[in-house]
Structure formats: structure tokens, C-alpha cells
Design an enzyme around this catalytic site. Structure first.
Site, PDB file in Angstrom:
ATOM      1  CB  SER A 181      -0.955  -0.009   1.194  1.00  0.00           C
ATOM      2  OG  SER A 181      -0.271  -0.308   2.390  1.00  0.00           O
ATOM      3  CG  HIS A 209      -3.933  -0.350  -1.791  1.00  0.00           C
ATOM      4  ND1 HIS A 209      -4.404   0.913  -2.034  1.00  0.00           N
ATOM      5  CD2 HIS A 209      -3.683  -0.415  -0.463  1.00  0.00           C
ATOM      6  CE1 HIS A 209      -4.403   1.612  -0.906  1.00  0.00           C
ATOM      7  NE2 HIS A 209      -3.974   0.821   0.065  1.00  0.00           N
ATOM      8  CE  LYS A 240      -7.287   0.969   1.442  1.00  0.00           C
ATOM      9  NZ  LYS A 240      -6.594  -0.085   2.164  1.00  0.00           N
TER      10      LYS A 240
HETATM   11  C1  PLP Z   1      -6.603  -0.261   3.599  1.00  0.00           C
HETATM   12  C2  PLP Z   1      -6.102  -1.611   3.876  1.00  0.00           C
HETATM   13  C3  PLP Z   1      -6.767  -2.444   4.769  1.00  0.00           C
HETATM   14  C4  PLP Z   1      -7.945  -1.975   5.565  1.00  0.00           C
HETATM   15  O1  PLP Z   1      -9.101  -1.920   4.798  1.00  0.00           O
HETATM   16  P1  PLP Z   1     -10.376  -1.166   5.395  1.00  0.00           P
HETATM   17  O2  PLP Z   1     -11.510  -1.737   4.639  1.00  0.00           O
HETATM   18  O3  PLP Z   1     -10.162   0.287   5.202  1.00  0.00           O
HETATM   19  O4  PLP Z   1     -10.407  -1.540   6.855  1.00  0.00           O
HETATM   20  C5  PLP Z   1      -6.305  -3.729   4.928  1.00  0.00           C
HETATM   21  N1  PLP Z   1      -5.208  -4.172   4.259  1.00  0.00           N
HETATM   22  C6  PLP Z   1      -4.538  -3.394   3.402  1.00  0.00           C
HETATM   23  C7  PLP Z   1      -3.370  -3.945   2.662  1.00  0.00           C
HETATM   24  C8  PLP Z   1      -4.959  -2.076   3.194  1.00  0.00           C
HETATM   25  O5  PLP Z   1      -4.284  -1.299   2.342  1.00  0.00           O
END
Ligand code: PLP
Length: 394
Positions: A181, A209, A240
Site C-alpha cells: 500500500s 489495493h 477503497k
Molecule cells: C486499507 C487496507 C486495509 C484496511 O481496509 P479497510 O476496509 O479500510 O479496513 C487492509 N489491508 C490493506 C493492505 C490495506 O491497504
């Protein structure tokens, strides 16, 4: 006596280090151009990759569900049962991902906190890439299994540990981000899956991502590498690219049955609200129907990266629309972010402990919703601030 003095000292230190944050206030939706602290600003900070957070069809689906189902789920799934909307969301994602079963959690973070301890025990070993997301690290902490970290994307290091440890454990679970990320690089999944198959290890990919970004119509990193059906646990987020809230684990049906009994966020925290569930289902339908959102995201990313590279910025080694501008020093990173905001461009500085000390960066997040004019405006702001702060030669 001030019992909270220890926190005051810590906050003072953050201020001295130049990394104390005051969160800006956005008066409106999380769009690509927003009104931040009262001013028109190009938003390069959101994970709303495809602009679906404000898509008319997604909003309409949420409204319909809101009228029919109200605002709350009422309890945890294992007590009140599943709303039919939630069952529909799970089957829609499973079909889209071409995996047998899907279990929806309240967020991606909850997937990792719930799944990792549920599928491992003290006779197991977990192997984790050193740059895995914080929610994976926290999920591993909750597991009774033995733990080890392998060097970032280093399949030689991974295989060395697997070879020496395999006979000592019931299972070895290899966990990696699909897309990292903070750097935007990809996990070497074909090689990881090959090692796992050779030594009989389980594999776990957190594709927060990659979902909506890579693979056919945004089916994710596993699909990008044509490894469908070969990864035991695929975590995705609905927060996301999908534009809503929630997370899911795509897996075999037996994993789903177990998570519904031992995935603690499903047992001890209330299910997602129906409007968001319906919104997420509609967003996944949009992706199934068309690759146009994902294609536009990639076009924007190429345009933006070319502009910053031409100016002379170090963009790290991203292979995705995540565009880190590597600056190093923490205080410089935060100062650059602040100066960009004054120019009408919002890019959060990412510093320790989110990334290692000395690896501060501005992480630019592109979206299908940005126009070329938005991106050119941002590139010009980067040029101006880069020169003013002495990072680019004049
Ligand atoms: C953003 C992210 C999460 C968390 O996801 P949410 O739905 O915002 O809780 C988990 N793992 C990775 C790799 C992320 O980038």
C-alpha cells in the site's frame, strides 16, 4: 496530579519532530476535487480509485435499501442472522472474483483481525512479508501460531525459511499484501504460490489495493497473475476502489463455514448497515459490467507519473496507480505536504511509523474521476513546491 502528562509529553515530541497532524476538514463528498478547509483542492489522498463513492447508481442502490431496510443491521450476524442483502453481496463478490465462497466483514482491517487467528493455531507458523499492512501485523499478533518475517518480496528468503521450518509445524501460512500500500509494488505471487504448493503451505493475500485496480475489470492481483482458485485466503476491501465500506475473504466454502463460527468480528461486532451493503453490491455489478473505470484509472496514473518523472522526482518502484514521491526526511515530507495544500493540492505525508524512519513520502492516489486538467494542476504545484523547498533544481 495530571494523570495524562505522559501523553502530553508524547504529543510535545511529535510537534518537535514536525510530524504532529491537524486533520483538514472536507465539507462534502470524498470526490476528486473537494472543498478542504473552505478552499477548492485537488484530492490526491483518497483510495476512491474509481470514483464509485459518488456514482449515481451506487447512491441510488443505497437509497432504495435505506427506505426498505432502515439504517442499522441490529446485531451481530451470528445472533440476528443475515439480511438477504448481505447474502446477495457475498454471492455477487464470489461470482465476480471467481472463487467458491465469500465472507463479508465490517472492514478490511476486521478481515485480517478475524481471519488470521481463526485459521491458525499454536502448532502452526505464519510467514509475513516485512512490508505487510498494519492490519495483517495486528491479526498475526492475535494468533497463537509461531511467527517469522521474510524480507520484502524476497522469495529466496521465504523458501529458505519454509524449507527449514516445514517439518516442525502442522501448517505454514504465507501472508502477503497483493499490492503493497505504501510503495505500490506487487507481491511475487506466482513464485509464492509455487513454493506453497511444493511444500504444502497455505497462502493468504491481502488485496486491498489490488481489488478494483488489477486483473480483468479489477478482479484483483490474484486474477492479474491468473492464479484464481490457487490462493487459500484472498482478502479484499469494499472501502477503497469499491467506494463504500467493508471487507471480504474469498475462499473455499469450508473456510466460510469456519469463519462464521470463529471469525471474532462476525461474532462480536454488528454487521454492516444495509444501505452500504446494497451500495457495495451495485458497485461490484458496475465493475462486472465494464472495464472502463479501471482503464481510466490507469490512463490517469500514466499521465501523472510521466509528469512528475519529467520534473525529476523519485517515484520509487510502483507498478500500480499508487504514486509515492520519495522525500526521505519526515519533517521535509510534512512541510512539502503543507506547501502543496497551500497551492490547492491535497496529498498526505506518509511518515514513520506507517513507513520506516527516513522513508517519508507523499503518496499520491489517482482516481478514474480526475480530469487531465486536475492532474496538470497538481503536477504544476509539485514543480513549484519542489523548487521552493530545494528538492528540484531551478
Ligand atoms: C486499507 C487496507 C486495509 C484496511 O481496509 P479497510 O476496509 O479500510 O479496513 C487492509 N489491508 C490493506 C493492505 C490495506 O491497504
Amino acid at each position: 496530579m495530571n494523570k495524562l502528562a505522559y501523553l502530553e509529553e508524547k504529543i510535545e515530541q511529535l510537534k518537535k519532530d514536525g510530524v504532529y497532524r491537524i486533520l483538514p476538514v472536507n465539507a462534502g463528498p470524498c470526490a476528486n476535487v473537494i472543498t478542504l478547509n473552505g478552499r477548492r483542492t485537488v484530492n490526491l489522498s483518497a483510495n476512491n480509485y474509481l470514483g464509485l463513492a459518488t456514482h449515481p447508481r451506487v447512491i441510488a442502490a443505497a437509497k432504495t435499501a435505506l427506505e426498505r431496510y432502515g439504517v442499522g443491521a441490529g446485531s451481530v450476524r451470528t445472533i440476528v442472522g443475515n439480511q438477504d442483502l448481505l447474502e446477495k453481496l457475498e454471492s455477487t463478490i464470489a461470482e465476480f472474483k471467481r472463487e467458491e465462497a465469500v465472507t463479508v466483514f465490517q472492514s478490511g482491517l476486521n478481515c485480517n483481525l478475524g481471519t488470521i487467528p481463526a485459521v491458525t493455531d499454536k502448532e502452526d507458523l505464519i510467514l509475513s512479508d516485512e512490508l505487510n499492512h498494519a492490519s495483517i501485523i495486528d491479526g498475526i499478533k492475535l494468533s497463537k501460531a509461531d511467527k517469522a518475517v521474510y524480507k520484502h518480496k524476497d522469495v529466496g528468503d521465504l523458501e529458505r525459511i519454509v524449507a527449514s521450518e516445514r517439518s516442525k509445524h502442522r501448517n505454514i501460512l504465507i501472508i502477503t499484501d497483493g499490492v503493497f500500500s505504501m510503495d505500490g509494488d506487487l507481491a511475487p505471487l506466482p513464485k509464492i504460490v509455487e513454493i506453497a504448493e511444493r511444500y504444502g503451505c497455505l497462502t493468504y493475500v491481502d488485496d486491498a489495493h489490488g481489488s478494483g485496480v488489477l486483473g480483468e475489470n479489477g478482479r484483483g492481483t490474484v486474477d492479474h497473475f491468473h492464479l484464481n482458485g490457487k490462493v487459500d485466503f484472498i482478502v479484499g476491501t469494499l472501502s477503497k476502489a469499491v467506494g463504500t465500506i467493508g471487507g471480504y475473504v474469498a475462499s473455499a466454502q469450508i473456510v466460510k463455514e469456519w469463519l462464521l463460527h470463529r471469525g471474532r468480528p462476525l461474532l462480536f461486532s454488528t454487521a454492516l448497515p444495509p444501505a452500504e451493503v446494497a451500495a457495495a453490491t451495485e458497485a461490484i455489478r458496475l465493475l462486472s459490467e465494464s472495464g472502463e473505470y479501471t482503464a481510466r484509472l490507469w490512463d490517469n496514473a500514466r499521465h501523472f507519473k510521466a509528469g512528475l518523472s519529467a520534473l525529476g522526482f523519485d517515484l520509487g518502484h510502483s507498478e500500480t496507480p499508487i504514486t509515492p514521491v520519495m522525500l526521505g526526511n519526515e519533517a521535509l515530507t510534512m512541510a512539502f505536504s503543507k506547501a502543496l495544500l497551500a497551492e490547492g493540492v491535497f496529498v498526505s505525508g506518509i511518515v514513520f511509523p506507517t513507513v520506516p524512519l527516513g522513508k517519508g513520502r507523499l503518496r499520491c492516489m489517482l482516481s478514474a474521476g480526475h480530469t487531465p486538467a486536475d492532474l496538470d494542476f497538481a503536477i504544476q504545484a509539485f514543480a513549484k513546491v519542489g523548487k521552493n523547498l530545494g528538492i528540484l533544481s531551478r
